[in-house]
Scaffold this motif. Structure first.
Motif, PDB file in Angstrom:
ATOM      1  N   ASP A 210       0.792  -1.215   0.000  1.00 51.42           N
ATOM      2  CA  ASP A 210       0.000   0.000   0.000  1.00 51.42           C
ATOM      3  C   ASP A 210       0.832   1.277   0.000  1.00 51.42           C
ATOM      4  O   ASP A 210       0.339   2.336  -0.369  1.00 51.42           O
ATOM      5  CB  ASP A 210      -0.926   0.020   1.237  1.00 51.42           C
ATOM      6  CG  ASP A 210      -1.916  -1.131   1.204  1.00 51.42           C
ATOM      7  OD1 ASP A 210      -2.324  -1.534   0.097  1.00 51.42           O
ATOM      8  OD2 ASP A 210      -2.259  -1.631   2.298  1.00 51.42           O
ATOM      9  N   SER A 211       2.085   1.209   0.470  1.00 49.16           N
ATOM     10  CA  SER A 211       2.873   2.425   0.606  1.00 49.16           C
ATOM     11  C   SER A 211       4.361   2.102   0.454  1.00 49.16           C
ATOM     12  O   SER A 211       4.785   0.948   0.545  1.00 49.16           O
ATOM     13  CB  SER A 211       2.623   3.080   1.973  1.00 49.16           C
ATOM     14  OG  SER A 211       3.100   2.217   2.999  1.00 49.16           O
ATOM     15  N   ILE A 212       5.129   3.172   0.263  1.00 49.15           N
ATOM     16  CA  ILE A 212       6.594   3.016   0.200  1.00 49.15           C
ATOM     17  C   ILE A 212       7.115   2.466   1.518  1.00 49.15           C
ATOM     18  O   ILE A 212       7.988   1.607   1.560  1.00 49.15           O
ATOM     19  CB  ILE A 212       7.262   4.375  -0.107  1.00 49.15           C
ATOM     20  CG1 ILE A 212       6.865   4.876  -1.512  1.00 49.15           C
ATOM     21  CG2 ILE A 212       8.779   4.251   0.018  1.00 49.15           C
ATOM     22  CD1 ILE A 212       7.444   4.070  -2.640  1.00 49.15           C
ATOM     23  N   GLU A 213       6.556   2.942   2.630  1.00 45.36           N
ATOM     24  CA  GLU A 213       7.016   2.520   3.942  1.00 45.36           C
ATOM     25  C   GLU A 213       6.856   1.028   4.136  1.00 45.36           C
ATOM     26  O   GLU A 213       7.644   0.379   4.842  1.00 45.36           O
ATOM     27  CB  GLU A 213       6.267   3.273   5.046  1.00 45.36           C
ATOM     28  CG  GLU A 213       6.624   4.749   5.172  1.00 45.36           C
ATOM     29  CD  GLU A 213       6.096   5.587   4.007  1.00 45.36           C
ATOM     30  OE1 GLU A 213       5.137   5.134   3.348  1.00 45.36           O
ATOM     31  OE2 GLU A 213       6.646   6.667   3.767  1.00 45.36           O
ATOM     32  N   ALA A 214       5.818   0.446   3.521  1.00 42.31           N
ATOM     33  CA  ALA A 214       5.565  -0.991   3.678  1.00 42.31           C
ATOM     34  C   ALA A 214       6.695  -1.837   3.100  1.00 42.31           C
ATOM     35  O   ALA A 214       6.884  -2.986   3.510  1.00 42.31           O
ATOM     36  CB  ALA A 214       4.237  -1.351   3.010  1.00 42.31           C
ATOM     37  N   LEU A 215       7.440  -1.255   2.159  1.00 44.23           N
ATOM     38  CA  LEU A 215       8.562  -1.987   1.576  1.00 44.23           C
ATOM     39  C   LEU A 215       9.652  -2.266   2.610  1.00 44.23           C
ATOM     40  O   LEU A 215      10.459  -3.177   2.449  1.00 44.23           O
ATOM     41  CB  LEU A 215       9.146  -1.205   0.400  1.00 44.23           C
ATOM     42  CG  LEU A 215       8.241  -1.019  -0.821  1.00 44.23           C
ATOM     43  CD1 LEU A 215       8.916  -0.091  -1.826  1.00 44.23           C
ATOM     44  CD2 LEU A 215       7.935  -2.354  -1.463  1.00 44.23           C
ATOM     45  N   PHE A 216       9.691  -1.461   3.680  1.00 47.89           N
ATOM     46  CA  PHE A 216      10.737  -1.578   4.693  1.00 47.89           C
ATOM     47  C   PHE A 216      10.201  -2.143   6.003  1.00 47.89           C
ATOM     48  O   PHE A 216      10.814  -1.969   7.058  1.00 47.89           O
ATOM     49  CB  PHE A 216      11.370  -0.204   4.941  1.00 47.89           C
ATOM     50  CG  PHE A 216      11.935   0.423   3.700  1.00 47.89           C
ATOM     51  CD1 PHE A 216      13.212   0.092   3.260  1.00 47.89           C
ATOM     52  CD2 PHE A 216      11.186   1.318   2.945  1.00 47.89           C
ATOM     53  CE1 PHE A 216      13.731   0.654   2.116  1.00 47.89           C
ATOM     54  CE2 PHE A 216      11.705   1.893   1.799  1.00 47.89           C
ATOM     55  CZ  PHE A 216      12.983   1.554   1.377  1.00 47.89           C
ATOM     56  N   SER A 217       9.071  -2.824   5.958  1.00 49.38           N
ATOM     57  CA  SER A 217       8.442  -3.317   7.179  1.00 49.38           C
ATOM     58  C   SER A 217       9.304  -4.349   7.903  1.00 49.38           C
ATOM     59  O   SER A 217       9.177  -4.532   9.120  1.00 49.38           O
ATOM     60  CB  SER A 217       7.070  -3.922   6.852  1.00 49.38           C
ATOM     61  OG  SER A 217       7.227  -5.005   5.926  1.00 49.38           O
ATOM     62  N   ALA A 218      10.161  -5.035   7.174  1.00 46.48           N
ATOM     63  CA  ALA A 218      11.006  -6.066   7.792  1.00 46.48           C
ATOM     64  C   ALA A 218      12.190  -5.462   8.542  1.00 46.48           C
ATOM     65  O   ALA A 218      12.869  -6.173   9.300  1.00 46.48           O
ATOM     66  CB  ALA A 218      11.517  -7.035   6.724  1.00 46.48           C
TER      67      ALA A 218
END
Length: 447
Positions: free
Chosen positions: A21-29
């Motif tokens: 859903d967002s750019i931030e979600a790419l770095f959730s790990a």
């Protein structure tokens, strides 16, 4: 195709394809504490052609070895490398080849390494050589560990003439072990390492030609070490010298370590290099790295295999003979191609030419008022004493386009006795005009 989307719609479309859903979600790990709170303090991205132009401008500030008179040595030497070497090593079957685990598909690599080992054993006068190490300094440290395994003793004595970088690498490997004895340097000729050998000594390490250019008495060192049950490790930083001086193996060396950069491997801002190691046949199972051998296949035809590989670190690292995991295969190939092009007679002629150029350099230096040549013996490298700090003189000559050598204070910074000393080298690429320019520059700077 754009590198980054410029609109919210484009970003949303790309994120939808990815399934987030967002750019931030790419770095959730990534843990929150590891994420930056603000952008990195670096310039914004630029077009490729502007980056290339910027890098070319930076590179143009360098004064490369071929840009003028060049007398730098001290473990890295400028020699002519035939164009054939670079042409052959860039063939895809060589450039991408890695560890030859499967001999049936690695015959070319294995044969090359076998030839390389044969060449190294020949020039060092030893029974067997391995398929290369990283460089001469780490090879020296590996030789020290090997000597400890062979003798079941711990005391190691490093000659004061050993290259300071090699000494530091050995100290790093041994973690400042109290059984490591580092003798102090004496530029006019080393103190007698033989007086320090005792029954607890595993090995003595002697470099020839040493850091200051002096040739050492390998036979005397071997006899003294063997009389006490110790081993002799001979280090050679200028492998071309082995084309002229007697092979260390013929003089009693137990392990020979050399830096092979001078053959096939041009100066390249510090590397990569190729470490050579050779030893006696009875010591082969304690040698680090690997060994390629010649055999015959089921049809009786010649083939090549890994005869010995001491890479136990794959399964039992704590019991490994060595944890060196690979070799300098491409640099070893360059070495082997260049050596094959030279042949035995060519290698000897190359060494004689280097010595002749060094003799011409020594004569010119001794004619300069205020310059004192410290060497009674040398191959292609020597040490001079100046009436003022060597580093200042080197900088002044560099401003005149002359790279005049290495101030010893750069490598031995804590010894006030070496402040006025400079190590210089001459090779087959050193011309009469280069030597004349250096002599004239020294007279001007020292006046």
């Amino acid at each position: 195709m754009r590198y980054l989307p410029h609109s919210e719609a484009e970003r949303a479309e790309m994120l939808g394809v990815i399934g987030v859903d967002s750019i931030e979600a790419l770095f959730s790990a990534v843990p929150n504490g590891a994420l930056l709170k603000s952008p990195v303090d670096l310039p914004s991205h630029s077009p490729e052609f502007l980056v290339e132009a910027h890098m070319r401008a930076l590179a143009a500030k360098n004064h490369a070895a071929g840009d003028g008179p060049f007398f730098v040595g001290a473990g890295a030497y400028r020699h002519h490398v035939p164009a054939t070497v670079d042409h052959l090593i860039q063939r895809s079957e060589w450039l991408t080849a890695y560890t030859p685990y499967q001999p049936e598909i690695s015959q070319g690599t294995l044969q090359m390494l076998f030839e390389f080992q044969t060449q190294v054993a020949k020039i060092t006068g030893m029974d067997v050589a391995n398929a290369s190490l990283y460089d001469g300094s780490t090879g020296t440290a590996e030789a020290v560990l090997m000597a400890r395994r062979l003798t079941k003793r711990n005391r190691i004595i490093l000659s004061g003439g050993l290259h300071p970088h090699y000494r530091d690498v050995v100290k790093a490997y041994l973690k400042d072990d109290p059984d490591l004895v580092c003798l102090s340097a004496s530029p006019e000729g080393q103190g007698d390492i033989l007086d320090h050998i005792d029954e607890q000594t595993a090995a003595i390490v002697v470099q020839t030609p040493d850091f200051y250019g002096h040739l050492r008495n390998v036979k005397a060192a071997a006899d003294a070490a063997h009389a006490k049950g110790a081993l002799l490790i001979v280090v050679v930083t200028e492998v071309v010298s082995l084309g002229l001086i007697e092979a260390p193996g013929a003089l009693g060396a137990d392990i020979v370590v050399a830096e092979g950069q001078s053959i096939g491997n041009a100066l390249n801002f510090g590397g990569p290099y190729v470490g050579l190691m050779a030893t006696k046949k009875e010591f082969i199972r304690q040698m680090p790295g690997r060994l390629c051998g010649e055999t015959v296949d089921a049809k009786g035809e010649r083939g090549f295999v890994l005869t010995l590989s001491t890479r136990e670190q794959h399964i039992r690292r704590e019991k490994a003979t060595s944890n060196i995991c690979t070799n300098s295969g491409l640099c070893a190939l360059a070495f082997s191609i260049h050596m094959a092009l030279l042949g035995e007679a060519g290698f000897t002629r190359l060494a004689r030419l280097n010595h002749a150029r060094a003799c011409a350099l020594a004569d010119a230096l001794e004619a300069v008022p205020g310059v004192e040549l410290l060497n009674k013996t040398f191959f292609n490298e020597m040490t001079i004493r100046l009436p003022k700090p060597g580093a200042d003189v080197i900088e002044a000559l560099a401003a005149r386009g002359i790279l005049a050598g290495v101030p010893v204070s750069r490598l031995v910074p804590d010894d006030p006795a070496v402040i006025n000393l400079v190590v210089l080298a001459a090779t087959e690429l050193t011309t009469d005009d280069d030597i004349a320019a250096l002599a004239a520059g020294l007279k001007e700077v020292l006046a």
